[in-house]
Design a protein around this motif. Structure first.
Motif, mmCIF file in Angstrom:
data_model
loop_
_atom_site.group_PDB
_atom_site.id
_atom_site.type_symbol
_atom_site.label_atom_id
_atom_site.label_comp_id
_atom_site.label_asym_id
_atom_site.label_seq_id
_atom_site.Cartn_x
_atom_site.Cartn_y
_atom_site.Cartn_z
ATOM 1 N N PRO A 15 0.689 -1.744 -0.319
ATOM 2 C CA PRO A 15 0.027 -0.335 -0.164
ATOM 3 C C PRO A 15 0.607 1.222 0.049
ATOM 4 C CG PRO A 15 -1.143 -1.290 0.971
ATOM 5 C CD PRO A 15 0.876 -2.196 1.484
ATOM 6 N N ALA A 16 2.035 0.826 0.468
ATOM 7 C CA ALA A 16 2.767 2.518 0.701
ATOM 8 C C ALA A 16 3.160 2.507 -0.412
ATOM 9 C CB ALA A 16 3.987 2.029 1.850
ATOM 10 N N LEU A 17 3.848 1.586 -0.965
ATOM 11 C CA LEU A 17 4.336 1.559 -2.085
ATOM 12 C C LEU A 17 3.817 2.312 -3.746
ATOM 13 C CD1 LEU A 17 7.199 1.508 -4.386
ATOM 14 C CD2 LEU A 17 6.117 -1.435 -4.506
ATOM 15 N N LEU A 18 1.942 1.856 -3.668
ATOM 16 C CA LEU A 18 1.275 2.883 -3.883
ATOM 17 C C LEU A 18 1.216 3.891 -4.237
ATOM 18 C CD1 LEU A 18 -1.410 -1.176 -4.662
ATOM 19 C CD2 LEU A 18 0.291 0.078 -6.772
ATOM 20 N N VAL A 19 0.652 3.875 -3.226
ATOM 21 C CA VAL A 19 0.539 5.530 -2.905
ATOM 22 C C VAL A 19 1.893 6.013 -3.222
ATOM 23 C CG1 VAL A 19 0.319 7.144 -1.077
ATOM 24 C CG2 VAL A 19 -1.006 4.984 -0.673
ATOM 25 N N GLY A 20 3.173 5.998 -2.755
ATOM 26 C CA GLY A 20 4.453 6.574 -3.146
ATOM 27 C C GLY A 20 4.543 6.714 -4.757
ATOM 28 N N LEU A 21 4.364 5.415 -5.461
ATOM 29 C CA LEU A 21 4.897 5.998 -6.952
ATOM 30 C C LEU A 21 3.448 6.429 -7.266
ATOM 31 C CD1 LEU A 21 4.976 2.139 -7.804
ATOM 32 C CD2 LEU A 21 6.702 4.632 -8.291
ATOM 33 N N GLY A 22 1.861 6.342 -7.291
ATOM 34 C CA GLY A 22 0.760 7.345 -7.693
ATOM 35 C C GLY A 22 0.936 8.650 -7.244
ATOM 36 N N LEU A 23 1.606 9.411 -5.999
ATOM 37 C CA LEU A 23 2.295 10.788 -5.828
ATOM 38 C C LEU A 23 3.652 11.077 -6.732
ATOM 39 C CD1 LEU A 23 2.116 11.332 -2.338
ATOM 40 C CD2 LEU A 23 0.545 12.028 -3.799
ATOM 41 N N LEU A 24 4.256 10.552 -6.885
ATOM 42 C CA LEU A 24 5.777 10.691 -7.963
ATOM 43 C C LEU A 24 4.801 10.968 -9.313
ATOM 44 C CD1 LEU A 24 8.473 10.645 -8.455
ATOM 45 C CD2 LEU A 24 8.787 8.375 -8.559
ATOM 46 N N SER A 25 3.868 9.233 -9.823
ATOM 47 C CA SER A 25 3.841 9.536 -11.399
ATOM 48 C C SER A 25 2.448 11.420 -11.574
ATOM 49 C CB SER A 25 2.450 8.606 -11.434
ATOM 50 O OG SER A 25 3.236 7.758 -11.270
ATOM 51 N N LEU A 26 2.032 11.751 -10.266
ATOM 52 C CA LEU A 26 0.691 12.988 -10.821
ATOM 53 C C LEU A 26 1.891 14.128 -10.590
ATOM 54 C CD1 LEU A 26 -1.574 12.200 -8.060
ATOM 55 C CD2 LEU A 26 -1.895 12.196 -10.746
ATOM 56 N N ALA A 27 3.272 14.128 -9.731
ATOM 57 C CA ALA A 27 4.085 14.623 -10.087
ATOM 58 C C ALA A 27 5.398 15.441 -10.874
ATOM 59 C CB ALA A 27 5.177 15.483 -9.071
ATOM 60 N N ALA A 28 5.557 14.189 -12.223
ATOM 61 C CA ALA A 28 6.397 13.644 -12.848
ATOM 62 C C ALA A 28 6.210 14.508 -13.921
ATOM 63 C CB ALA A 28 6.468 12.223 -13.059
ATOM 64 N N PRO A 29 4.611 14.733 -14.904
ATOM 65 C CA PRO A 29 5.253 15.811 -15.821
ATOM 66 C C PRO A 29 5.196 17.010 -15.269
ATOM 67 C CG PRO A 29 2.331 15.529 -15.677
ATOM 68 C CD PRO A 29 4.002 14.554 -14.425
ATOM 69 N N PHE A 30 4.778 17.916 -13.942
ATOM 70 C CA PHE A 30 5.536 19.331 -13.451
ATOM 71 C C PHE A 30 6.832 18.969 -13.438
ATOM 72 C CE2 PHE A 30 0.745 18.057 -12.517
ATOM 73 C CZ PHE A 30 0.148 19.556 -12.708
ATOM 74 N N ILE A 31 7.533 17.724 -13.385
ATOM 75 C CA ILE A 31 8.832 17.558 -12.327
ATOM 76 C C ILE A 31 9.598 17.735 -14.038
ATOM 77 C CG2 ILE A 31 10.725 16.538 -10.875
ATOM 78 C CD1 ILE A 31 8.818 15.725 -9.817
ATOM 79 N N LEU A 32 9.400 17.022 -15.169
ATOM 80 C CA LEU A 32 10.241 17.257 -15.723
ATOM 81 C C LEU A 32 8.937 17.485 -17.651
ATOM 82 C CD1 LEU A 32 11.437 13.378 -16.379
ATOM 83 C CD2 LEU A 32 12.429 15.808 -15.744
ATOM 84 N N PRO A 33 8.383 18.636 -17.564
ATOM 85 C CA PRO A 33 7.268 18.747 -18.221
ATOM 86 C C PRO A 33 7.610 18.300 -19.880
ATOM 87 C CG PRO A 33 8.088 20.933 -17.361
ATOM 88 C CD PRO A 33 8.730 20.256 -16.668
ATOM 89 N N GLY A 34 9.546 18.621 -19.959
ATOM 90 C CA GLY A 34 9.523 18.709 -21.678
ATOM 91 C C GLY A 34 9.065 16.957 -22.153
ATOM 92 N N LEU A 35 8.921 16.400 -21.036
ATOM 93 C CA LEU A 35 9.341 14.495 -21.372
ATOM 94 C C LEU A 35 7.394 14.121 -20.467
ATOM 95 C CD1 LEU A 35 12.283 13.170 -19.150
ATOM 96 C CD2 LEU A 35 11.327 13.798 -21.984
ATOM 97 N N ALA A 36 6.633 15.446 -20.950
ATOM 98 C CA ALA A 36 5.311 14.468 -20.687
ATOM 99 C C ALA A 36 4.380 13.791 -21.768
ATOM 100 C CB ALA A 36 3.854 15.960 -20.792
ATOM 101 N N THR A 37 4.652 13.833 -22.958
ATOM 102 C CA THR A 37 4.282 13.239 -24.300
ATOM 103 C C THR A 37 4.601 11.373 -23.955
ATOM 104 O OG1 THR A 37 3.754 15.019 -25.689
ATOM 105 C CG2 THR A 37 4.251 12.461 -26.438
#
Length: 326
Positions: A15-37
Motif C-alpha cells: 500500500p505504501a509503495l502504491l501511494v508513493g508511486l501514485g504521488l510520484l506519477s502525478l508530479a512527474a509531468p510537472f517535474i519533467l514538463p518537456g517529457l510529458a508526452t
C-alpha cells in the motif's frame, strides 16, 4: 544493481509503495514538463504489457493478436469524435467508452472463436487476426482506408494537451493495474493459473476453461481499447498499418515487455515496460539511423538471456542463495 534495487523496493509494504508511486506519477509531468508526452507513452507501454500478460503470462496462451483491440479502440474513438457532433471533451469521453466497450465485445467474440485452439495454433491464428484487421481497415473508406484518419485538434492552450493526455493515460494504466491486482487475488485468478499449469486437469475439476479464457481476454481488451483511443488522439493521426494494427511495433513490444519483466507476475510487466521504453527512447535519441537495428539486437538479447524475465531471474537467485545458506 537491479536486483538490489528491487529487493529494497519489495521490502516496502505494497500500500505504501502504491501511494508513493501514485504521488510520484502525478508530479512527474510537472517535474519533467518537456517529457510529458514520452511519460504518457510509458503508461501506454505499461497497459500493453499488463494486458498481454493476462493471457500470455497468467494463462500460458501466447497471443500475437492483442493489437487488434488496440486498433479497434483507435478507430471506434475516432469515428465517434468525428461523427457525434459533440464538443471535444464530451466526444472524447464518449469515444473512449465506445472504443473500450467495442474492444471488449470483440474480445468475447474472438475468444469464443479462437480460444478452443491451443499452443502454437492459437498464436498463429491470432497473428493472422492482426494482419487481417490491418488490411480490412486499409481498404475501408469509412475509416479513411489507406490514407488514415486525422484526429480533431485539441482545444486547449500550448502545453495543456501534453498534460491532459498524460493524466488520461495514467488513469487508464492505474485502473488496469488495480483491476488486475484485484482479479489475480480472486477465485477467477486461481482458475486462470490452473489453466496455465494444466488445462486438462482444470477441465477435469469442472472449470469451464474456454469461458474463463474468453472473459479474461475481454477484460484485457477493454483496457487495450481505451489505451488505443487515447493514443490516436496523442498522435493526432491514425494509420491502419503503422499505428492502429501495427503488429511489428506495438504488437511485438507488448510481448517483449512482459517477457523482460517476468511473465505471470503482477509487477513484472510494469518493470519490463519501464526498462524497455527508456531503452527504446535512448536508442531513438542517440542511435538515430541505427535505432531499429539496436532495437532488434535488444529483442534478441531479451529472448536469449531473459526467458524467465527479471522477476524470474531474481526468484532463481533467491532460491540459489537460500539453498547455499541451508
Amino acid at each position: 544493481m537491479i536486483e538490489n534495487i528491487l529487493n529494497r523496493v519489495q521490502r516496502i509494504p505494497e500500500p505504501a509503495l502504491l501511494v508513493g508511486l501514485g504521488l510520484l506519477s502525478l508530479a512527474a509531468p510537472f517535474i519533467l514538463p518537456g517529457l510529458a508526452t514520452q511519460l504518457a507513452f510509458l503508461w501506454l507501454m505499461v497497459v500493453l504489457a499488463q494486458t498481454w500478460d493476462v493471457l500470455g503470462g497468467q494463462m500460458g496462451y501466447n497471443s500475437f493478436g492483442n493489437v487488434v483491440f488496440f486498433g479497434i479502440g483507435c478507430y471506434a474513438c475516432a469515428v465517434i469524435q468525428r461523427d457525434s457532433g459533440l464538443p471535444y471533451y464530451e466526444a472524447l469521453a464518449l469515444g473512449l467508452c465506445v472504443g473500450g466497450i467495442v474492444a471488449m465485445l470483440s474480445g468475447l467474440v474472438f475468444g469464443a472463436a479462437l480460444l478452443g485452439i491451443r499452443g502454437h495454433y492459437f498464436a498463429i491464428a491470432t497473428l493472422g487476426l492482426g494482419i487481417a484487421a490491418g488490411e480490412i481497415a486499409a481498404g475501408w473508406d469509412y475509416v479513411g482506408a489507406g490514407s488514415g484518419m486525422a484526429m480533431p485538434l485539441y482545444p486547449g492552450g500550448l502545453g495543456q494537451r501534453e498534460l491532459f493526455f498524460y493524466f488520461v493515460m495514467f488513469a487508464i494504466a492505474a485502473s488496469c493495474f488495480l483491476t488486475l491486482r484485484w482479479l489475480y487475488a480472486t477465485r477467477f485468478g486461481l482458475a486462470m493459473n490452473a489453466i496455465r499449469d494444466d488445462e486438462d486437469k482444470a477441465e477435469a475439476t469442472g472449470l469451464r476453461t474456454t469461458s474463463i479464457k474468453t472473459v479474461a481476454w475481454a477484460i484485457s481488451a477493454l483496457f487495450i481499447g481505451l489505451a488505443g483511443g487515447v493514443t490516436g488522439n496523442m498522435l493526432g493521426f491514425i494509420d491502419p498499418r503503422d499505428v492502429a494494427f501495427s503488429g511489428a511495433t506495438f504488437g511485438v513490444w507488448m510481448v517483449l515487455m512482459a517477457i523482460l519483466g517476468g511473465k505471470g507476475t503482477l509487477w513484472g510487466p510494469v518493470i519490463g515496460a519501464l526498462i524497455f521504453h527508456i531503452t527504446k527512447e535512448l536508442f531513438w535519441t542517440y542511435l538515430l539511423g541505427w535505432q531499429r537495428v539496436a532495437l532488434g539486437v535488444l529483442i534478441v538479447l531479451i529472448v536469449l538471456f531473459f526467458p524467465q524475465g527479471i522477476m524470474g531471474w531474481i526468484a532463481a537467485r533467491r532460491a540459489q542463495a537460500a539453498g547455499e545458506r541451508a
